[in-house]
Design an enzyme around this catalytic site. Structure first.
Site, PDB file in Angstrom:
ATOM      1  N   GLN A  79      -1.126 -10.365 -15.183  1.00  8.45           N
ATOM      2  CA  GLN A  79      -2.249 -10.190 -16.120  1.00  8.45           C
ATOM      3  C   GLN A  79      -2.514  -8.708 -16.397  1.00  8.45           C
ATOM      4  O   GLN A  79      -2.781  -8.313 -17.527  1.00  8.45           O
ATOM      5  CB  GLN A  79      -3.512 -10.858 -15.575  1.00  8.45           C
ATOM      6  CG  GLN A  79      -4.718 -10.616 -16.467  1.00  8.45           C
ATOM      7  CD  GLN A  79      -5.847 -11.572 -16.213  1.00  8.45           C
ATOM      8  OE1 GLN A  79      -5.648 -12.784 -16.147  1.00  8.45           O
ATOM      9  NE2 GLN A  79      -7.054 -11.047 -16.054  1.00  8.45           N
ATOM     10  N   GLU A  80      -2.449  -7.889 -15.336  1.00  7.95           N
ATOM     11  CA  GLU A  80      -2.726  -6.457 -15.531  1.00  7.95           C
ATOM     12  C   GLU A  80      -1.717  -5.839 -16.480  1.00  7.95           C
ATOM     13  O   GLU A  80      -2.048  -5.025 -17.334  1.00  7.95           O
ATOM     14  CB  GLU A  80      -2.677  -5.738 -14.184  1.00  7.95           C
ATOM     15  CG  GLU A  80      -3.798  -6.178 -13.284  1.00  7.95           C
ATOM     16  CD  GLU A  80      -3.694  -5.560 -11.893  1.00  7.95           C
ATOM     17  OE1 GLU A  80      -4.304  -6.113 -10.990  1.00  7.95           O
ATOM     18  OE2 GLU A  80      -3.003  -4.539 -11.730  1.00  7.95           O
ATOM     19  N   ASN A 114       7.175   2.932 -15.809  1.00  6.24           N
ATOM     20  CA  ASN A 114       8.204   2.072 -16.415  1.00  6.24           C
ATOM     21  C   ASN A 114       9.478   2.020 -15.574  1.00  6.24           C
ATOM     22  O   ASN A 114      10.230   1.047 -15.652  1.00  6.24           O
ATOM     23  CB  ASN A 114       8.464   2.509 -17.863  1.00  6.24           C
ATOM     24  CG  ASN A 114       7.356   1.992 -18.777  1.00  6.24           C
ATOM     25  OD1 ASN A 114       6.345   1.467 -18.299  1.00  6.24           O
ATOM     26  ND2 ASN A 114       7.538   2.118 -20.073  1.00  6.24           N
ATOM     27  N   GLY A 154       3.810  15.442 -40.538  1.00  6.54           N
ATOM     28  CA  GLY A 154       4.038  16.889 -40.605  1.00  6.54           C
ATOM     29  C   GLY A 154       3.042  17.627 -39.713  1.00  6.54           C
ATOM     30  O   GLY A 154       2.635  17.110 -38.661  1.00  6.54           O
ATOM     31  N   GLY A 187      -0.459   1.787 -14.450  1.00  7.45           N
ATOM     32  CA  GLY A 187      -0.211   0.349 -14.320  1.00  7.45           C
ATOM     33  C   GLY A 187       1.162   0.070 -13.713  1.00  7.45           C
ATOM     34  O   GLY A 187       1.733  -1.009 -13.879  1.00  7.45           O
ATOM     35  N   LEU A 238       5.974  11.914 -39.308  1.00  7.21           N
ATOM     36  CA  LEU A 238       5.771  11.685 -40.745  1.00  7.21           C
ATOM     37  C   LEU A 238       4.481  12.328 -41.256  1.00  7.21           C
ATOM     38  O   LEU A 238       4.282  12.440 -42.467  1.00  7.21           O
ATOM     39  CB  LEU A 238       5.777  10.178 -41.053  1.00  7.21           C
ATOM     40  CG  LEU A 238       7.139   9.480 -40.893  1.00  7.21           C
ATOM     41  CD1 LEU A 238       7.002   7.980 -41.128  1.00  7.21           C
ATOM     42  CD2 LEU A 238       8.186  10.067 -41.845  1.00  7.21           C
ATOM     43  N   ALA A 241      -9.317   1.538  -6.684  1.00  3.28           N
ATOM     44  CA  ALA A 241      -8.743   2.784  -6.180  1.00  3.28           C
ATOM     45  C   ALA A 241      -7.569   2.505  -5.261  1.00  3.28           C
ATOM     46  O   ALA A 241      -7.744   2.150  -4.091  1.00  3.28           O
ATOM     47  CB  ALA A 241      -9.825   3.581  -5.450  1.00  3.28           C
ATOM     48  N   MET A 242      -6.369   2.666  -5.826  1.00  2.00           N
ATOM     49  CA  MET A 242      -5.141   2.512  -5.042  1.00  2.00           C
ATOM     50  C   MET A 242      -4.494   3.874  -4.834  1.00  2.00           C
ATOM     51  O   MET A 242      -4.160   4.266  -3.726  1.00  2.00           O
ATOM     52  CB  MET A 242      -4.157   1.600  -5.797  1.00  2.00           C
ATOM     53  CG  MET A 242      -4.650   0.202  -5.978  1.00  2.00           C
ATOM     54  SD  MET A 242      -3.533  -0.781  -7.001  1.00  2.00           S
ATOM     55  CE  MET A 242      -4.171  -0.470  -8.610  1.00  2.00           C
TER      56      MET A 242
HETATM   57  C1  LIG Z   1      -4.957   8.220 -16.861  1.00  2.49           C
HETATM   58  C2  LIG Z   1      -4.586   7.537 -15.580  1.00  2.49           C
HETATM   59  C3  LIG Z   1      -5.386   6.502 -15.093  1.00  2.49           C
HETATM   60  C4  LIG Z   1      -5.067   5.893 -13.878  1.00  2.49           C
HETATM   61  N1  LIG Z   1      -5.921   4.925 -13.364  1.00  2.49           N
HETATM   62  C5  LIG Z   1      -5.716   4.483 -12.096  1.00  2.49           C
HETATM   63  C6  LIG Z   1      -6.691   3.632 -11.469  1.00  2.49           C
HETATM   64  O1  LIG Z   1      -7.693   3.240 -12.065  1.00  2.49           O
HETATM   65  N2  LIG Z   1      -6.467   3.271 -10.188  1.00  2.49           N
HETATM   66  C7  LIG Z   1      -5.374   3.662  -9.491  1.00  2.49           C
HETATM   67  O2  LIG Z   1      -5.251   3.310  -8.331  1.00  2.49           O
HETATM   68  N3  LIG Z   1      -4.438   4.469 -10.052  1.00  2.49           N
HETATM   69  C8  LIG Z   1      -4.594   4.893 -11.345  1.00  2.49           C
HETATM   70  N4  LIG Z   1      -3.675   5.716 -11.927  1.00  2.49           N
HETATM   71  C9  LIG Z   1      -2.493   6.113 -11.162  1.00  2.49           C
HETATM   72  C10 LIG Z   1      -1.188   5.527 -11.676  1.00  2.49           C
HETATM   73  O3  LIG Z   1      -1.137   4.142 -11.456  1.00  2.49           O
HETATM   74  C11 LIG Z   1      -0.059   6.305 -10.978  1.00  2.49           C
HETATM   75  O4  LIG Z   1      -0.080   7.621 -11.502  1.00  2.49           O
HETATM   76  C12 LIG Z   1       1.294   5.668 -11.185  1.00  2.49           C
HETATM   77  O5  LIG Z   1       1.384   4.432 -10.517  1.00  2.49           O
HETATM   78  C13 LIG Z   1       2.437   6.570 -10.685  1.00  2.49           C
HETATM   79  O6  LIG Z   1       2.201   7.048  -9.400  1.00  2.49           O
HETATM   80  P1  LIG Z   1       2.331   8.622  -9.091  1.00  2.49           P
HETATM   81  O7  LIG Z   1       1.499   9.347 -10.095  1.00  2.49           O
HETATM   82  O8  LIG Z   1       2.028   8.836  -7.676  1.00  2.49           O
HETATM   83  O9  LIG Z   1       3.826   8.972  -9.401  1.00  2.49           O
HETATM   84  P2  LIG Z   1       5.029   8.899  -8.345  1.00  2.49           P
HETATM   85  O10 LIG Z   1       5.012   7.594  -7.646  1.00  2.49           O
HETATM   86  O11 LIG Z   1       5.016  10.132  -7.514  1.00  2.49           O
HETATM   87  O12 LIG Z   1       6.282   8.941  -9.323  1.00  2.49           O
HETATM   88  C14 LIG Z   1       6.884  10.148  -9.816  1.00  2.49           C
HETATM   89  C15 LIG Z   1       8.133   9.751 -10.590  1.00  2.49           C
HETATM   90  O13 LIG Z   1       9.049   9.095  -9.715  1.00  2.49           O
HETATM   91  C16 LIG Z   1       9.407   7.846 -10.247  1.00  2.49           C
HETATM   92  N5  LIG Z   1       9.621   6.883  -9.171  1.00  2.49           N
HETATM   93  C17 LIG Z   1       8.816   6.592  -8.116  1.00  2.49           C
HETATM   94  N6  LIG Z   1       9.339   5.606  -7.377  1.00  2.49           N
HETATM   95  C18 LIG Z   1      10.492   5.249  -7.971  1.00  2.49           C
HETATM   96  C19 LIG Z   1      11.502   4.275  -7.700  1.00  2.49           C
HETATM   97  N7  LIG Z   1      11.400   3.444  -6.655  1.00  2.49           N
HETATM   98  N8  LIG Z   1      12.574   4.200  -8.536  1.00  2.49           N
HETATM   99  C20 LIG Z   1      12.674   5.022  -9.603  1.00  2.49           C
HETATM  100  N9  LIG Z   1      11.755   5.948  -9.929  1.00  2.49           N
HETATM  101  C21 LIG Z   1      10.679   6.062  -9.132  1.00  2.49           C
HETATM  102  C22 LIG Z   1       8.228   7.426 -11.103  1.00  2.49           C
HETATM  103  O14 LIG Z   1       8.592   6.448 -12.058  1.00  2.49           O
HETATM  104  C23 LIG Z   1       7.845   8.766 -11.718  1.00  2.49           C
HETATM  105  O15 LIG Z   1       8.670   9.020 -12.818  1.00  2.49           O
HETATM  106  C24 LIG Z   1      -3.921   6.301 -13.159  1.00  2.49           C
HETATM  107  C25 LIG Z   1      -3.104   7.310 -13.671  1.00  2.49           C
HETATM  108  C26 LIG Z   1      -3.437   7.931 -14.848  1.00  2.49           C
HETATM  109  C27 LIG Z   1      -2.551   9.054 -15.339  1.00  2.49           C
END
Ligand SMILES: Cc1cc2nc3c(=O)[nH]c(=O)nc-3n(C[C@H](O)[C@H](O)[C@H](O)COP(=O)(O)OP(=O)(O)OC[C@H]3O[C@@H](n4cnc5c(N)ncnc54)[C@H](O)[C@@H]3O)c2cc1C
Length: 384
Positions: free
Chosen positions: A248-249, A373, A346, A370, A344, A129-130
């Site tokens: 690794q992650e 991007n 439809g 993770g 593809l 949980a991060m």
């Molecule tokens: C199905 C699912 C499972 C998950 N599982 C876990 C889990 O097990 N444990 C856990 O801790 N988290 C988990 N997460 C959380 C996930 O890691 C975060 O949602 C992710 O890291 C993005 O953080 P955020 O949602 O706060 O988006 P934000 O950080 O608010 O980002 C919003 C937008 O801003 C962009 N952005 C942010 N900072 C920058 C930057 N410096 N430069 C350019 N663009 C930027 C992002 O790319 C994104 O497009 C999960 C999420 C989902 C949807």
């Protein structure tokens, strides 16, 4: 259809491939027939974890001294590939590819003895949980705190989007043990919190657009008291530990996304060869063959790259930037493959009864979790 038909792979040896057959038979017997029911329940039952533990599918790298098989990451990757290709959604990769390594590398002897055998058997399901409601990408801005009180920490805060949140028996919680630390990362620690601790509460099982069976939840911590021995490794080193496991992650995500893209492609070739349109099959249109030929070429490059990355990781050479690049590239490829394959199909592609619809919905998150991007590009760009 299976991953056996891919020629020239070089990531694995014969033992890995023999293990693949065990994993695949298990998934086809115990996983695939149940996926629809699990999607309706929006949860994979704990029983499936224990059965997977019995065939050695959980945490294969855990040393034998702690009840594991003492194998290499190639075995994890085989499980990831087969789970993704067969569309079985349990959160095993989180336990095997992420959580278990934190305990193996940084846990105390007591923590290793207590938890690792149960992670391997599936008796204990874990989460990490991060992310919090207020912050995700900017991990150093978390607010969950772990304040020392004698021999205990008192943990307060909330987390969200946590994979395995409903099923978890043990949560690795990233918290601030020193909120005043400068820079902030020096005040972050990883605290092990058992789910039966007073003050720990699970929130909603979150309603997602895809991966219906995957359990993603909110978690709350209200004055949760845990002994200071529940700190993983050294206090204040949490952020450094998190950074050290990233290659690794991210590779683990790349493996799963490449395999699921291959599955979507294989299904689409089969679909277009059966679906009639005008005087022939959808496959007969030059456009169809050109789209599929383009995807086939990219998948071919993808497998070669993936095998290179797995090999580098097996030699402990995969860098943080290479791991980020793998996550970035394979998840972008996955999305391109899913979207073009859905087109593809439809109208059938928009119907949940067709696998491509579920795969497309499931794939959308790969570019977000993770580390998004955009963050991957930051990681790669910073080192140029
Ligand atoms: C199905 C699912 C499972 C998950 N599982 C876990 C889990 O097990 N444990 C856990 O801790 N988290 C988990 N997460 C959380 C996930 O890691 C975060 O949602 C992710 O890291 C993005 O953080 P955020 O949602 O706060 O988006 P934000 O950080 O608010 O980002 C919003 C937008 O801003 C962009 N952005 C942010 N900072 C920058 C930057 N410096 N430069 C350019 N663009 C930027 C992002 O790319 C994104 O497009 C999960 C999420 C989902 C949807």
């Amino acid at each position: 259809m299976s991953l056996d038909t891919l020629p020239g792979r070089f990531a694995y040896n014969e033992d890995h491939e023999a293990f693949r057959q065990t994993v695949r038979s298990f998934l086809q017997k115990e996983g695939v027939p149940n996926v629809t029911a699990w999607e309706e329940q929006r949860l994979v039952p704990k029983d499936f974890w224990r059965k997977a533990g019995e065939v050695g599918m959980l945490c294969p790298t855990v040393p034998e001294a702690y009840g594991g098989l003492g194998l290499d990451f190639g075995y994890n990757a085989i499980v990831d590939e087969e789970m993704s290709y067969n569309g079985v959604p349990a959160g095993f990769s989180l336990q095997s590819d992420i959580v278990c390594d934190y305990i193996v590398h940084y846990g105390s002897e007591e923590q290793k003895q207590e938890w690792l055998p149960k992670l391997v058997s599936g008796e204990t399901i874990t989460a990490i949980a991060m992310t919090e409601p207020g912050t995700g990408s900017d991990l150093q801005a978390i607010r969950t705190s772990a304040k020392k009180d004698g021999n205990h920490y008192v943990v307060n805060g909330s987390k969200t989007y946590i994979t395995n949140g409903q099923n978890a028996d043990l949560v690795l919680v990233v918290a601030k043990t020193d909120p005043e630390a400068k820079p902030a990362y020096k005040g972050m620690s990883i605290i092990l919190i058992e789910s039966d601790r007073e003050g720990f509460k699970r929130g909603r099982k979150l309603d997602k657009i895809g991966q219906d069976a995957a359990d993603t939840s909110e978690l709350f911590f209200e004055d949760v008291r845990v002994p200071i021995t529940n700190c993983l490794g050294e206090e204040g080193k949490g952020f450094i530990y998190l950074m050290s496991q990233l290659p690794q992650e991210r590779l683990s995500i790349a493996v799963g996304t490449q395999a699921s893209a291959q599955k979507a492609f294989d299904e689409t070739v089969a679909f277009t060869k059966e679906r009639k349109a005008f005087a022939g099959m959808v496959f007969d249109f030059q456009n169809t063959r050109f789209v599929l030929a383009d995807l086939k070429s990219k998948l071919q490059v993808g497998w070669a790259h993936l095998d290179w990355a797995i090999q580098r990781h097996l030699k402990r050479e995969l860098t943080n930037e290479e791991g980020a690049a793998a996550k970035l590239w394979h998840t972008e490829l996955q999305w391109e493959v899913m979207d073009k394959c859905l087109q593809l199909h439809g109208g059938a592609g928009y119907m949940n009864e067709y696998p491509i619809a579920r795969s497309w919905r499931a794939a959308r998150v790969s570019r977000i979790y993770g580390g998004t991007n955009e963050i991957m590009k930051e990681v790669i760009g910073r080192k140029l």
